[in-house]
Design a protein around this motif. Structure first.
Motif, short mmCIF file in Angstrom:
data_model
loop_
_atom_site.label_atom_id
_atom_site.label_comp_id
_atom_site.label_asym_id
_atom_site.label_seq_id
_atom_site.Cartn_x
_atom_site.Cartn_y
_atom_site.Cartn_z
N ASP A 135 -3.64 2.57 10.23
CA ASP A 135 -4.88 2.15 9.58
C ASP A 135 -4.57 1.41 8.27
O ASP A 135 -5.20 0.39 7.95
CB ASP A 135 -5.77 3.36 9.29
CG ASP A 135 -6.41 3.94 10.55
OD1 ASP A 135 -6.43 3.25 11.58
OD2 ASP A 135 -6.88 5.10 10.48
N LYS A 136 -3.62 1.93 7.51
CA LYS A 136 -3.26 1.29 6.24
C LYS A 136 -2.60 -0.06 6.47
O LYS A 136 -2.78 -1.00 5.68
CB LYS A 136 -2.35 2.20 5.43
CG LYS A 136 -3.06 3.45 4.90
CD LYS A 136 -2.15 4.28 3.99
CE LYS A 136 -2.91 5.45 3.39
NZ LYS A 136 -2.07 6.27 2.49
N LEU A 137 -1.85 -0.17 7.57
CA LEU A 137 -1.21 -1.44 7.89
C LEU A 137 -2.27 -2.50 8.19
O LEU A 137 -2.18 -3.64 7.71
CB LEU A 137 -0.28 -1.26 9.10
CG LEU A 137 0.30 -2.53 9.73
CD1 LEU A 137 1.00 -3.39 8.70
CD2 LEU A 137 1.25 -2.16 10.86
N LEU A 138 -3.26 -2.16 8.98
CA LEU A 138 -4.33 -3.13 9.27
C LEU A 138 -5.05 -3.55 8.00
O LEU A 138 -5.34 -4.74 7.80
CB LEU A 138 -5.33 -2.51 10.26
CG LEU A 138 -5.13 -2.77 11.76
CD1 LEU A 138 -5.42 -4.23 12.10
CD2 LEU A 138 -3.75 -2.37 12.22
N LEU A 142 4.30 0.57 2.03
CA LEU A 142 4.33 -0.38 3.12
C LEU A 142 3.98 -1.74 2.52
O LEU A 142 3.00 -1.88 1.77
CB LEU A 142 3.32 0.01 4.19
CG LEU A 142 3.18 -0.87 5.42
CD1 LEU A 142 2.84 -0.03 6.65
CD2 LEU A 142 2.12 -1.96 5.24
N ARG A 143 4.81 -2.74 2.83
CA ARG A 143 4.62 -4.08 2.28
C ARG A 143 4.49 -5.07 3.42
O ARG A 143 5.22 -4.98 4.40
CB ARG A 143 5.81 -4.45 1.37
CG ARG A 143 5.97 -3.53 0.16
CD ARG A 143 7.31 -3.77 -0.51
NE ARG A 143 7.46 -3.05 -1.78
CZ ARG A 143 7.95 -1.81 -1.88
NH1 ARG A 143 8.34 -1.16 -0.79
NH2 ARG A 143 8.05 -1.24 -3.06
N VAL A 144 3.57 -6.03 3.27
CA VAL A 144 3.37 -7.02 4.31
C VAL A 144 3.38 -8.42 3.71
O VAL A 144 3.00 -8.64 2.56
CB VAL A 144 2.04 -6.79 5.07
CG1 VAL A 144 1.97 -5.38 5.63
CG2 VAL A 144 0.85 -7.08 4.19
N LEU A 145 3.84 -9.36 4.53
CA LEU A 145 3.83 -10.77 4.17
C LEU A 145 3.28 -11.53 5.37
O LEU A 145 3.81 -11.42 6.48
CB LEU A 145 5.25 -11.25 3.84
CG LEU A 145 5.41 -12.72 3.46
CD1 LEU A 145 4.70 -13.02 2.15
CD2 LEU A 145 6.89 -13.08 3.35
N SER A 183 7.40 -4.35 6.17
CA SER A 183 8.50 -3.47 5.81
C SER A 183 7.92 -2.16 5.29
O SER A 183 7.12 -2.17 4.35
CB SER A 183 9.39 -4.12 4.74
OG SER A 183 10.38 -3.22 4.30
N ALA A 184 8.34 -1.04 5.88
CA ALA A 184 7.80 0.26 5.51
C ALA A 184 8.92 1.19 5.07
O ALA A 184 9.99 1.23 5.69
CB ALA A 184 7.04 0.89 6.68
N ASP A 185 8.67 1.96 4.02
CA ASP A 185 9.65 2.93 3.51
C ASP A 185 9.67 4.16 4.42
O ASP A 185 9.14 5.23 4.08
CB ASP A 185 9.29 3.36 2.08
CG ASP A 185 9.47 2.24 1.08
OD1 ASP A 185 10.29 1.33 1.33
OD2 ASP A 185 8.80 2.27 0.03
N VAL A 212 0.84 -1.20 0.00
CA VAL A 212 0.00 0.00 0.00
C VAL A 212 0.88 1.25 0.00
O VAL A 212 1.97 1.26 0.56
CB VAL A 212 -0.96 0.03 1.21
CG1 VAL A 212 -1.95 -1.10 1.14
CG2 VAL A 212 -0.19 -0.03 2.51
N ASP A 213 0.37 2.28 -0.63
CA ASP A 213 1.08 3.57 -0.69
C ASP A 213 0.91 4.31 0.63
O ASP A 213 -0.22 4.48 1.12
CB ASP A 213 0.50 4.40 -1.84
CG ASP A 213 1.35 5.61 -2.21
OD1 ASP A 213 1.88 6.26 -1.28
OD2 ASP A 213 1.49 5.91 -3.40
N ILE A 214 2.03 4.74 1.23
CA ILE A 214 1.95 5.50 2.48
C ILE A 214 2.61 6.88 2.32
O ILE A 214 3.02 7.50 3.30
CB ILE A 214 2.61 4.75 3.66
CG1 ILE A 214 4.06 4.37 3.35
CG2 ILE A 214 1.79 3.51 4.02
CD1 ILE A 214 4.83 3.86 4.56
N THR A 215 2.69 7.37 1.08
CA THR A 215 3.24 8.70 0.85
C THR A 215 2.34 9.74 1.51
O THR A 215 1.13 9.77 1.25
CB THR A 215 3.32 9.01 -0.66
OG1 THR A 215 3.95 7.92 -1.33
CG2 THR A 215 4.10 10.28 -0.91
N PRO A 216 2.86 10.58 2.37
CA PRO A 216 2.00 11.56 3.06
C PRO A 216 1.46 12.60 2.09
O PRO A 216 2.19 13.10 1.22
CB PRO A 216 2.93 12.18 4.10
CG PRO A 216 4.32 11.94 3.60
CD PRO A 216 4.27 10.67 2.83
#
Length: 400
Positions: free
Chosen positions: A112-115, A31-34, A47-49, A4-8
């Motif tokens: 919120d985006k992580l969930l 933000l990437r999740v496995l 893993s988050a940028d 997901v894009d987490i660019t502010p």
């Protein structure tokens, strides 16, 4: 897996370096999740940028509460791009970049985006197989240089440096790529000084890997023993650089990211022994280490005076592969000792896991008073022994 894009959207007061706001976005942050499940245990790797993720306990508690993934089965890491914001609170006694109200708002947005990403990863889960491979990339260099009678941040090609590129490859049983987890030890500070949001070296590497893998496969970047490792070529000017220097910095970012990313793709392509039979394990330990007050650190790293600082250790295992997370920037010599003493040959260290309390240096370095020693929040005798002995004990105690 999910991305997901987490660019502010609003960049105001989100720059943790240099005391000024970001001016623009050069490339987006993700933000990437496995999520892995062997039928008995479920674990999540994130893993988050970002430059750093502070104490991740609140969001891990929320994940356990809302999704049922156990607290100690979740590892959240940052790629450590210095051209990206931070999330989370600074733990008591830690030496880290404090954020203001804008950072708190951004943190809530990322949580919120992580969930949502974890839910998406669960919904898109499918039977998989995995394998492990290693390569090398000569992009990092030891940055502790002895100049005019003192240790400074510089360029020391003769100093300790781990150039291993670890690659965990996940694919469907029919061979379609799902994700790769890449581990390498380098600061993403190539474009530090431009004042523009960027995933920096790590972002360039993961973009290349994902282009090569194709489809919706994701590349999760994790940091090895990064504490004393700089990129070979960097702008690296925390308080701003002339705009005419920026193009060369972005070229260096892409070039060095390409070198690591291309090596990861090459290694992934040569992994032939994959298995769909996996035993997953997860543990966490928290070590209370006596606090050492920082010396000559950045002015915005205000250290709360406490008796002890919590050092978090996380362990994720997949069969005979160990991913050992540590809540700070670990230096090379600690990892060398860990590799030597670990019961598992495939022991991978992940810096900045579930918190960032500061640099974590080997005992011998305290006599040299390196930059990392000045930025280490724990007293001599606790970081090195705590990490090595703690991880080794966790591996020996892992579920079989």
């Amino acid at each position: 897996m999910a991305k997901v894009d987490i660019t502010p959207a609003d960049l105001t007061n989100l720059n943790p370096m240099g005391g000024r706001s970001f001016t623009d976005v050069h490339d987006p942050l993700f933000l990437r999740v496995l999520v892995l499940d062997d039928g008995t245990r479920e674990v999540a790797l994130v893993s988050a940028d970002l430059i750093e993720a502070g104490d991740m306990s609140p969001v891990r508690e929320r994940i356990e509460r809302e999704l049922g993934i156990p607290f100690d089965h979740i590892v959240i890491t940052a790629t450590h791009s210095h051209n990206a914001p931070r999330i989370g609170l600074v733990s008591p006694g830690a030496l880290a970049h404090e954020g203001g109200p804008e950072s708190a708002a951004y943190t809530a947005e990322v949580y919120d985006k992580l969930l949502a990403a974890l839910k998406q990863a669960r919904e898109s889960s499918r039977p998989a197989r995995f394998g492990l491979g290693t390569g090398t990339a000569d992009v990092n260099v030891n940055r502790d240089e002895y100049v005019d009678g003192k240790w400074v941040l510089g360029f020391n090609p003769d100093g300790p440096s781990d150039k291993t590129v670890w690659v965990l490859k996940f694919e469907t049983r029919s061979g379609e790529p799902i994700a790769v987890v890449v581990n390498y030890a380098v600061h993403s500070t190539v474009t530090l000084g431009t004042g523009e949001v960027s995933g920096d070296l790590a972002g360039a590497a993961t973009r290349h890997i994902e282009r090569e893998l194709g489809g919706d496969a994701v590349a999760l970047w994790t940091l090895g023993p990064v504490g004393d490792q700089a990129p070979r070529i960097a702008l690296d000017k925390a308080f701003g650089a002339p705009e005419e220097e920026w193009p060369a910095a972005y070229e260096a970012m892409k070039a060095q990211g390409l070198l690591v990313g291309a090596e990861a793709v090459r290694v992934a392509g040569r992994i032939r022994h994959l298995t769909s039979h996996a035993r997953i394990g997860a543990q966490e330990r928290v070590l209370a280490c006596p606090m050492k007050e920082g010396v000559d650190v950045m002015a915005d790293m205000l250290q709360e005076k406490v008796a002890s600082v919590d050092l978090r250790l996380a362990l994720l295992t997949i069969n005979e592969v160990a991913l050992a997370g540590v809540s700070g920037e670990v230096v090379t010599d600690i990892y060398r000792r860990l590799r030597k003493e670990s019961p598992l040959a495939n022991t991978i260290l992940m810096s900045l896991a579930n918190d960032r309390i500061g640099y974590l240096t080997d005992d011998a370095a305290y006599d040299r008073r390196t930059f990392e020693v000045n930025g280490c929040p724990v007293q001599r005798g606790y970081a090195e022994n705590g990490i090595v002995d703690g991880v080794v004990d966790m591996i020996r105690a892992r579920a079989r």
